[in-house]
Enzyme design. Structure first.
Site, PDB file in Angstrom:
ATOM      1  CB  SER A 110       1.387   1.000  -4.304  1.00  0.00           C
ATOM      2  OG  SER A 110       1.597   1.968  -3.300  1.00  0.00           O
TER       3      SER A 110
ATOM      4  CG  ASP B  36      -4.419   4.215   0.208  1.00  0.00           C
ATOM      5  OD1 ASP B  36      -3.317   4.691   0.666  1.00  0.00           O
ATOM      6  OD2 ASP B  36      -4.723   3.565  -1.009  1.00  0.00           O
TER       7      ASP B  36
ATOM      8  CG  HIS C  46      -1.815   1.460   0.379  1.00  0.00           C
ATOM      9  ND1 HIS C  46      -1.925   2.139  -0.787  1.00  0.00           N
ATOM     10  CD2 HIS C  46      -0.451   0.969   0.186  1.00  0.00           C
ATOM     11  CE1 HIS C  46      -0.953   1.944  -1.561  1.00  0.00           C
ATOM     12  NE2 HIS C  46       0.032   1.250  -1.019  1.00  0.00           N
TER      13      HIS C  46
END
Length: 247
Positions: free
Chosen positions: A94, A189, A219
């Site tokens: 991320s 996501d 995610h």
């Protein structure tokens, strides 16, 4: 077992420098300890988990500067930690994937150090939030579009910084001659499309890329290895890619 054997023999280990996720604001070494241990075992390598500065106290580009500083220090002084400074890779999930991609770019622009690989797990690559998945998957799948807006607002001082490649590596004017990449995306996501776009940009620039989509995942799945089989699969595949890169 291979790591233990190498340590007992006094061998220098290759190293993956890992930048934790959490929107630059959240997360730390402890929240990602299990992930890093799993990657160390899968890759047969040391993992250096980076405690970079975080906003709102330290805004962009503090985290990016810290991310690059760790790589340069390890390249020169890694032997102090029994790390081979000539066999380094960067990675992150991320926001950490964002820092890994930016570090690879900084290493190329600044003339080093040379990196063997970059592992980008559902990375943030475009802080303008302009990709279709932001609308398609804005709510209901864990990470929301509103949460990303909150994270980005904390990270940046001014909206114009979203087009600085040190914040949004997709906007780098040149993606050539970067280390080979393993890019993981999740089908549900908000960051899905910018992860795909970055894999495509690298590939078009001639960088060897493996884009591994996990179409049924949300995610954050990569950190859920005890609950989600796909996390173990992704870890194993990343470990194999790193072993080849470090060989």
């Amino acid at each position: 077992a291979p790591i233990v054997a190498m340590e007992r023999a006094g061998a220098l280990l290759p190293a993956l420098i890992w930048y934790h996720g959490g929107g630059w604001v959240m997360g730390d070494i402890d929240t990602h300890d299990g992930m890093c241990r799993a990657l160390a075992n899968a890759a047969g390598a040391a993992v250096v988990s980076v405690d970079y500065r975080r906003p709102p106290e330290a805004k962009f580009p503090a985290a990016a500067d810290d991310a690059y500083a760790v790589v340069t220090w390890l390249a020169e002084h890694g032997a102090r930690l029994r790390i081979d400074g000539s066999r380094l890779a960067v990675g992150g999930d991320s926001a950490g994937g964002n820092l890994a991609a930016v570090t690879a770019l900084q290493a190329r622009y600044r003339g080093g150090p040379e990196l063997r690989h970059q592992v980008l797990v559902y990375p943030v690559t475009d802080l303008t939030r302009s990709h279709a998945s932001y609308n398609e998957l804005a709510e209901g799948f864990g990470l929301t579009a509103a949460a990303m807006a909150w994270f980005i607002d904390h990270y940046l001082t001014a909206p114009a910084e979203a087009r600085d490649w040190r914040a949004s590596p997709l906007f780098a004017p040149d993606h050539r001659n970067l280390p080979p990449a393993f890019v993981v995306t999740a089908g549900y996501d908000v960051l899905r499309d910018e992860g795909r776009a970055y894999a495509t940009a690298l590939e078009r620039a001639g960088v060897p890329v493996v884009h591994r989509p996990f179409d049924g995942m949300i995610h954050g799945f990569f950190g859920m290895g005890r609950l989600i089989d796909a996390a173990a699969v992704a870890t194993e595949e990343i470990g194999n890619a790193l072993r080849r890169a470090f060989a």
